[in-house]
Design an enzyme around this catalytic site. Structure first.
Site, mmCIF file in Angstrom:
data_model
loop_
_atom_site.group_PDB
_atom_site.id
_atom_site.type_symbol
_atom_site.label_atom_id
_atom_site.label_comp_id
_atom_site.label_asym_id
_atom_site.label_seq_id
_atom_site.Cartn_x
_atom_site.Cartn_y
_atom_site.Cartn_z
ATOM 1 N N LYS A 34 -61.198 -4.828 -3.605
ATOM 2 C CA LYS A 34 -62.077 -5.994 -3.693
ATOM 3 C C LYS A 34 -61.344 -7.196 -3.102
ATOM 4 O O LYS A 34 -60.223 -7.504 -3.511
ATOM 5 C CB LYS A 34 -62.452 -6.286 -5.150
ATOM 6 C CG LYS A 34 -63.362 -7.510 -5.293
ATOM 7 C CD LYS A 34 -63.981 -7.577 -6.666
ATOM 8 C CE LYS A 34 -63.224 -8.414 -7.648
ATOM 9 N NZ LYS A 34 -63.343 -9.867 -7.408
ATOM 10 N N LYS A 63 -70.017 -13.650 -4.053
ATOM 11 C CA LYS A 63 -70.748 -14.359 -5.121
ATOM 12 C C LYS A 63 -71.713 -15.385 -4.525
ATOM 13 O O LYS A 63 -71.660 -16.587 -4.841
ATOM 14 C CB LYS A 63 -69.768 -15.032 -6.084
ATOM 15 C CG LYS A 63 -68.867 -14.035 -6.819
ATOM 16 C CD LYS A 63 -67.960 -14.722 -7.819
ATOM 17 C CE LYS A 63 -67.414 -13.807 -8.886
ATOM 18 N NZ LYS A 63 -66.483 -12.791 -8.473
ATOM 19 N N ILE A 67 -79.301 -21.054 -0.207
ATOM 20 C CA ILE A 67 -80.687 -20.845 0.194
ATOM 21 C C ILE A 67 -80.780 -19.470 0.877
ATOM 22 O O ILE A 67 -79.779 -18.963 1.418
ATOM 23 C CB ILE A 67 -81.193 -21.963 1.141
ATOM 24 C CG1 ILE A 67 -80.354 -22.028 2.418
ATOM 25 C CG2 ILE A 67 -81.217 -23.315 0.423
ATOM 26 C CD1 ILE A 67 -80.966 -22.878 3.509
ATOM 27 N N PRO A 68 -81.957 -18.837 0.822
ATOM 28 C CA PRO A 68 -82.073 -17.469 1.349
ATOM 29 C C PRO A 68 -81.556 -17.296 2.767
ATOM 30 O O PRO A 68 -80.876 -16.309 3.074
ATOM 31 C CB PRO A 68 -83.582 -17.186 1.246
ATOM 32 C CG PRO A 68 -84.046 -18.042 0.106
ATOM 33 C CD PRO A 68 -83.212 -19.299 0.178
ATOM 34 N N ARG A 210 -55.189 -7.378 -12.241
ATOM 35 C CA ARG A 210 -53.792 -7.617 -12.606
ATOM 36 C C ARG A 210 -53.122 -6.473 -13.340
ATOM 37 O O ARG A 210 -51.899 -6.341 -13.273
ATOM 38 C CB ARG A 210 -53.719 -8.910 -13.424
ATOM 39 C CG ARG A 210 -53.985 -10.135 -12.564
ATOM 40 C CD ARG A 210 -54.372 -11.325 -13.372
ATOM 41 N NE ARG A 210 -55.671 -11.153 -14.017
ATOM 42 C CZ ARG A 210 -56.259 -12.069 -14.772
ATOM 43 N NH1 ARG A 210 -55.656 -13.208 -14.991
ATOM 44 N NH2 ARG A 210 -57.447 -11.839 -15.302
HETATM 45 O O1 C5P Z 1 -58.649 -9.421 -14.901
HETATM 46 P P1 C5P Z 1 -58.474 -8.685 -13.612
HETATM 47 O O2 C5P Z 1 -57.270 -9.104 -12.845
HETATM 48 O O3 C5P Z 1 -58.578 -7.179 -13.766
HETATM 49 O O4 C5P Z 1 -59.724 -9.140 -12.750
HETATM 50 C C1 C5P Z 1 -60.153 -8.422 -11.633
HETATM 51 C C2 C5P Z 1 -61.479 -8.980 -11.140
HETATM 52 O O5 C5P Z 1 -62.424 -8.930 -12.193
HETATM 53 C C3 C5P Z 1 -61.412 -10.449 -10.693
HETATM 54 O O6 C5P Z 1 -61.319 -10.470 -9.296
HETATM 55 C C4 C5P Z 1 -62.717 -11.041 -11.163
HETATM 56 O O7 C5P Z 1 -63.663 -11.137 -10.106
HETATM 57 C C5 C5P Z 1 -63.261 -10.053 -12.153
HETATM 58 N N1 C5P Z 1 -63.266 -10.682 -13.479
HETATM 59 C C6 C5P Z 1 -64.473 -10.968 -14.073
HETATM 60 N N2 C5P Z 1 -64.482 -11.577 -15.316
HETATM 61 C C7 C5P Z 1 -63.337 -11.918 -15.929
HETATM 62 C C8 C5P Z 1 -62.109 -11.646 -15.334
HETATM 63 C C9 C5P Z 1 -62.102 -11.013 -14.096
HETATM 64 O O8 C5P Z 1 -65.521 -10.685 -13.519
HETATM 65 N N3 C5P Z 1 -63.390 -12.512 -17.117
#
Ligand code: C5P
Length: 231
Positions: A34, A63, A67-68, A210
């Site tokens: 990702k 994310k 606008i469309p 992480r």
């Molecule tokens: O916490 P971690 O490092 O595993 O996060 C990986 C991905 O998960 C992030 O890039 C983020 O887009 C998503 N994430 C999320 N909601 C959170 C924390 C992380 O959607 N509270």
């Protein structure tokens, strides 16, 4: 689906060197990455093309909430880079989701995923922005809207995966961040789950950041995630 293709490693870095170092270390053990707004902005779209050229699948986590016409343009740009997944905010409504889906049709491998409620949000956070529903209710409402607009799947927390699978049926993608290993203390995740719990509940993919990228031994951490997915 084999566990390796269900694990998406989030490259949440502020520079290309750090991202490439992890990709090199994980080698053949990881096929799906990702790339989010931080790395895309810091390293540029070349990195996405580089990953695709190495045979990796790329989830470009844009994310989109625009606008469309602008959403459609960004989806086309993601498709041209070779991305396999791109995200759009379902809170933006049917118009922008339908625009994203229409734009993705020129790129057969590109899947449009709708963001429902970020995993860090609680009922209190929703109330503050005028949404008087629980995260669970809001996730289901937005997921149905996304499916109606033609999205290929949704992003949601592990704890909503089962109800989403029930509502969306067997073919929808249900991609769950907010993943922690058993015994690991959740960071800012309000609704976390283990990889096994997420997949057992009906998730098609898990996004892990992480836990793997911040580990002293990322390969060992990835193997732990994979082992946790195996029955
Ligand atoms: O916490 P971690 O490092 O595993 O996060 C990986 C991905 O998960 C992030 O890039 C983020 O887009 C998503 N994430 C999320 N909601 C959170 C924390 C992380 O959607 N509270």
């Amino acid at each position: 689906m084999d566990p390796t293709s269900q694990i998406i490693v989030a490259l949440d870095f502020d520079n290309r060197r750090a991202a490439e170092e992890i990709v090199d270390r994980l080698g053949e053990e990881c096929r799906f990455y990702k790339v989010g707004l931080e790395l895309l902005t810091a390293a540029g779209p070349d990195l996405v093309e580089h990953l695709v050229a190495k045979g990796k699948d790329v989830f470009l986590d844009l994310k989109l909430f625009e606008i469309p016409n602008s959403v459609a343009g960004a989806v086309r740009a993601a498709g041209a880079l070779g991305a396999s997944m791109v995200t759009v905010h379902s809170m933006g409504g049917t118009g922008i989701m339908a625009a994203a889906v229409a734009a993705a049709r020129d790129f057969p491998r590109l899947r449009v995923l709708a963001l429902t409620v970020v995993t860090s949000m609680t009922s209190t956070d929703l109330a503050e922005i005028g949404v008087n529903a629980s995260p669970q209710e809001q996730v289901l409402r937005l997921a149905q809207l996304a499916q109606g607009a033609g999205c290929h799947g949704v992003i949601a927390s592990p704890q909503e995966a089962a109800s989403l699978r029930g509502v969306l049926g067997p073919n929808a993608l249900v991609v769950t961040p907010g993943i922690t290993l058993p015994g690991e203390s959740p960071t800012e995740h309000a609704r976390p789950g283990t990889p096994r719990a997420a997949i057992a509940a009906g998730a098609s993919h898990v996004v892990v950041g992480r836990t793997i990228t911040g580990a002293a031994d990322p390969v060992a951490a990835l193997r732990l995630v994979r082992a946790n997915l195996e029955p």
